[in-house]
Each structure stands twice: as structure tokens, then as C-alpha cells.
Motif scaffolding. Structure first.
Motif, PDB file in Angstrom:
ATOM      1  N   GLY A  31     163.495  27.569 -30.173  1.00  0.00           N
ATOM      2  CA  GLY A  31     162.672  28.585 -31.247  1.00  0.00           C
ATOM      3  C   GLY A  31     161.439  28.274 -31.622  1.00  0.00           C
ATOM      4  N   ASP A  32     160.784  27.140 -31.019  1.00  0.00           N
ATOM      5  CA  ASP A  32     159.356  26.718 -31.647  1.00  0.00           C
ATOM      6  C   ASP A  32     158.416  27.502 -30.765  1.00  0.00           C
ATOM      7  OD1 ASP A  32     160.053  22.980 -31.568  1.00  0.00           O
ATOM      8  OD2 ASP A  32     160.440  24.693 -32.989  1.00  0.00           O
ATOM      9  N   ALA A  33     157.245  27.380 -31.430  1.00  0.00           N
ATOM     10  CA  ALA A  33     155.995  28.155 -30.629  1.00  0.00           C
ATOM     11  C   ALA A  33     154.952  27.328 -30.569  1.00  0.00           C
ATOM     12  CB  ALA A  33     155.463  29.241 -31.812  1.00  0.00           C
ATOM     13  N   MET A  34     154.257  27.263 -29.178  1.00  0.00           N
ATOM     14  CA  MET A  34     153.292  26.434 -28.922  1.00  0.00           C
ATOM     15  C   MET A  34     152.210  27.363 -28.593  1.00  0.00           C
ATOM     16  SD  MET A  34     152.105  23.521 -27.524  1.00  0.00           S
ATOM     17  CE  MET A  34     153.339  22.772 -26.713  1.00  0.00           C
ATOM     18  N   GLY A  35     151.105  26.784 -29.289  1.00  0.00           N
ATOM     19  CA  GLY A  35     149.768  27.472 -29.351  1.00  0.00           C
ATOM     20  C   GLY A  35     148.568  26.560 -28.798  1.00  0.00           C
ATOM     21  N   TRP A  36     147.695  27.274 -28.103  1.00  0.00           N
ATOM     22  CA  TRP A  36     146.579  26.680 -27.878  1.00  0.00           C
ATOM     23  C   TRP A  36     145.189  27.362 -28.621  1.00  0.00           C
ATOM     24  CZ3 TRP A  36     145.427  22.728 -24.589  1.00  0.00           C
ATOM     25  CH2 TRP A  36     146.361  22.410 -23.580  1.00  0.00           C
ATOM     26  N   PHE A  37     144.426  26.347 -29.187  1.00  0.00           N
ATOM     27  CA  PHE A  37     143.329  26.867 -30.188  1.00  0.00           C
ATOM     28  C   PHE A  37     142.257  26.030 -29.318  1.00  0.00           C
ATOM     29  CE2 PHE A  37     145.503  28.723 -33.547  1.00  0.00           C
ATOM     30  CZ  PHE A  37     146.899  28.381 -33.446  1.00  0.00           C
ATOM     31  N   ARG A  38     140.853  26.719 -29.839  1.00  0.00           N
ATOM     32  CA  ARG A  38     139.788  26.055 -29.531  1.00  0.00           C
ATOM     33  C   ARG A  38     138.603  25.950 -30.684  1.00  0.00           C
ATOM     34  NH1 ARG A  38     137.630  30.591 -24.924  1.00  0.00           N
ATOM     35  NH2 ARG A  38     137.001  31.955 -26.575  1.00  0.00           N
ATOM     36  N   GLN A  39     137.803  24.799 -30.416  1.00  0.00           N
ATOM     37  CA  GLN A  39     136.851  24.840 -31.507  1.00  0.00           C
ATOM     38  C   GLN A  39     135.467  24.309 -30.881  1.00  0.00           C
ATOM     39  OE1 GLN A  39     137.709  22.044 -34.763  1.00  0.00           O
ATOM     40  NE2 GLN A  39     136.243  23.276 -36.160  1.00  0.00           N
ATOM     41  N   ALA A  40     134.452  25.213 -30.926  1.00  0.00           N
ATOM     42  CA  ALA A  40     133.290  24.964 -30.447  1.00  0.00           C
ATOM     43  C   ALA A  40     132.472  24.370 -31.399  1.00  0.00           C
ATOM     44  CB  ALA A  40     132.737  26.707 -29.947  1.00  0.00           C
ATOM     45  N   PRO A  41     131.261  24.046 -31.039  1.00  0.00           N
ATOM     46  CA  PRO A  41     130.298  23.259 -31.990  1.00  0.00           C
ATOM     47  C   PRO A  41     129.865  24.153 -33.069  1.00  0.00           C
ATOM     48  CG  PRO A  41     129.914  22.511 -29.867  1.00  0.00           C
ATOM     49  CD  PRO A  41     130.725  23.760 -29.541  1.00  0.00           C
ATOM     50  N   GLY A  42     129.876  23.677 -34.340  1.00  0.00           N
ATOM     51  CA  GLY A  42     129.490  24.645 -35.374  1.00  0.00           C
ATOM     52  C   GLY A  42     130.219  25.791 -35.672  1.00  0.00           C
ATOM     53  N   LYS A  43     131.470  25.772 -34.999  1.00  0.00           N
ATOM     54  CA  LYS A  43     132.297  27.042 -35.356  1.00  0.00           C
ATOM     55  C   LYS A  43     133.510  26.543 -35.578  1.00  0.00           C
ATOM     56  CE  LYS A  43     130.083  30.262 -31.852  1.00  0.00           C
ATOM     57  NZ  LYS A  43     130.364  31.190 -31.011  1.00  0.00           N
ATOM     58  N   GLU A  44     134.412  27.514 -36.462  1.00  0.00           N
ATOM     59  CA  GLU A  44     135.572  27.100 -36.954  1.00  0.00           C
ATOM     60  C   GLU A  44     136.894  27.298 -35.795  1.00  0.00           C
ATOM     61  OE1 GLU A  44     135.519  28.935 -41.336  1.00  0.00           O
ATOM     62  OE2 GLU A  44     136.836  29.653 -40.069  1.00  0.00           O
ATOM     63  N   ARG A  45     137.742  26.518 -35.793  1.00  0.00           N
ATOM     64  CA  ARG A  45     138.704  26.586 -34.897  1.00  0.00           C
ATOM     65  C   ARG A  45     139.375  27.915 -34.526  1.00  0.00           C
ATOM     66  NH1 ARG A  45     142.381  21.149 -34.521  1.00  0.00           N
ATOM     67  NH2 ARG A  45     142.841  22.144 -36.891  1.00  0.00           N
ATOM     68  N   GLU A  46     139.586  28.562 -33.366  1.00  0.00           N
ATOM     69  CA  GLU A  46     140.335  29.953 -33.252  1.00  0.00           C
ATOM     70  C   GLU A  46     141.435  29.808 -32.169  1.00  0.00           C
ATOM     71  OE1 GLU A  46     137.312  32.465 -31.628  1.00  0.00           O
ATOM     72  OE2 GLU A  46     136.999  31.344 -29.510  1.00  0.00           O
ATOM     73  N   PHE A  47     142.269  30.711 -32.593  1.00  0.00           N
ATOM     74  CA  PHE A  47     143.576  31.016 -31.637  1.00  0.00           C
ATOM     75  C   PHE A  47     142.971  31.490 -30.252  1.00  0.00           C
ATOM     76  CE2 PHE A  47     147.550  32.227 -30.557  1.00  0.00           C
ATOM     77  CZ  PHE A  47     147.576  33.417 -29.978  1.00  0.00           C
ATOM     78  N   VAL A  48     143.599  30.955 -29.356  1.00  0.00           N
ATOM     79  CA  VAL A  48     143.248  31.444 -27.822  1.00  0.00           C
ATOM     80  C   VAL A  48     144.798  32.226 -27.381  1.00  0.00           C
ATOM     81  CG1 VAL A  48     143.069  30.424 -25.434  1.00  0.00           C
ATOM     82  CG2 VAL A  48     141.573  29.572 -27.359  1.00  0.00           C
ATOM     83  N   ALA A  49     145.862  31.331 -27.132  1.00  0.00           N
ATOM     84  CA  ALA A  49     147.020  31.915 -26.967  1.00  0.00           C
ATOM     85  C   ALA A  49     148.184  30.900 -27.285  1.00  0.00           C
ATOM     86  CB  ALA A  49     147.078  31.766 -25.365  1.00  0.00           C
ATOM     87  N   ALA A  50     149.423  31.653 -27.240  1.00  0.00           N
ATOM     88  CA  ALA A  50     150.644  31.091 -27.820  1.00  0.00           C
ATOM     89  C   ALA A  50     151.744  31.624 -26.810  1.00  0.00           C
ATOM     90  CB  ALA A  50     150.809  31.291 -29.297  1.00  0.00           C
TER      91      ALA A  50
END
Length: 121
Positions: A31-50
């Protein structure tokens, strides 16, 4: 306590491909969810895929739809990244949460250390 370990980052030219891996240990359930996020220099972390830990459902950010694919095998979740662009350059993190897939990073409880992806033009 879930532990996550990412690998597979590196330097690639624009248009190239990479595959990121995230190995989970310590008690993930279907029942868990696994997500990928990314953070570029000077930017906030953002959702990529889950993806649901059961592998039944996957979700993508509009910016990567059609180029990235998230897949699960046993205790590892992969992020296949094709047609990479310089704007994909970031540190990529995997994360796990209990319950349904969501795109908000604030609802994910466990995080890996991150892996750097650099796309040159």
C-alpha cells in the motif's frame, strides 16, 4: 524504518538516457507509494514520478511525461529517463510514504540521499 538508496546518476549529453535505481529496505508494503523528486540548483524540490509499491499505478509530472518511465521490481524502483534535456539537471531523490500516491513532497516520510544527474547541451 524504511531505508532508501539511490544510484545511477551521472553526466550525459542532451538526448541521452539514464536509469536511476532506488533500493528500499526495512519494511515497505504493497500500500505504500514510492516517488521520485528532483531539485535543481536554486530551485525548490519538485515531483517527477511516483508508483504504488504494488506496481499497479504510476504518475508523472507533465515535464517528464513521455520521456521518463517509473517501474518497480521486487524491492527496487527504477526511473528510466530518455531524451534528457539540460533542464533535467538536478539531484534526484526517491521517497516513500504510507498510503496513496501523492505529488507533494511534504507527505513523504522516508528519503534517500539523492543522486546527481547532469545533462550537458
Amino acid at each position: 524504518q524504511v531505508q532508501l538508496a539511490e544510484s545511477g546518476g551521472g553526466l550525459v549529453q542532451a538526448g541521452g538516457s539514464l536509469r536511476l535505481s532506488c533500493v528500499a529496505s526495512g519494511g515497505t508494503v504493497s500500500g505504500d507509494a514510492m516517488g521520485w523528486f528532483r531539485q535543481a540548483p536554486g530551485k525548490e524540490r519538485e515531483f517527477v514520478a511516483a508508483i504504488r509499491w504494488s506496481g499497479s499505478t504510476s504518475y508523472y509530472a507533465d515535464s517528464v511525461k513521455g520521456r521518463f518511465t517509473i517501474r518497480k521490481a521486487t524491492n527496487t524502483v527504477y526511473l528510466h529517463m530518455n531524451s534528457l534535456k539540460p533542464e533535467d539537471t538536478a539531484v534526484y531523490y526517491c521517497a516513500v510514504k504510507r498510503g496513496a500516491v501523492v505529488t507533494s513532497e511534504h507527505l513523504y516520510n522516508y528519503w534517500g540521499q539523492g543522486t546527481q544527474v547532469t545533462v550537458s547541451s
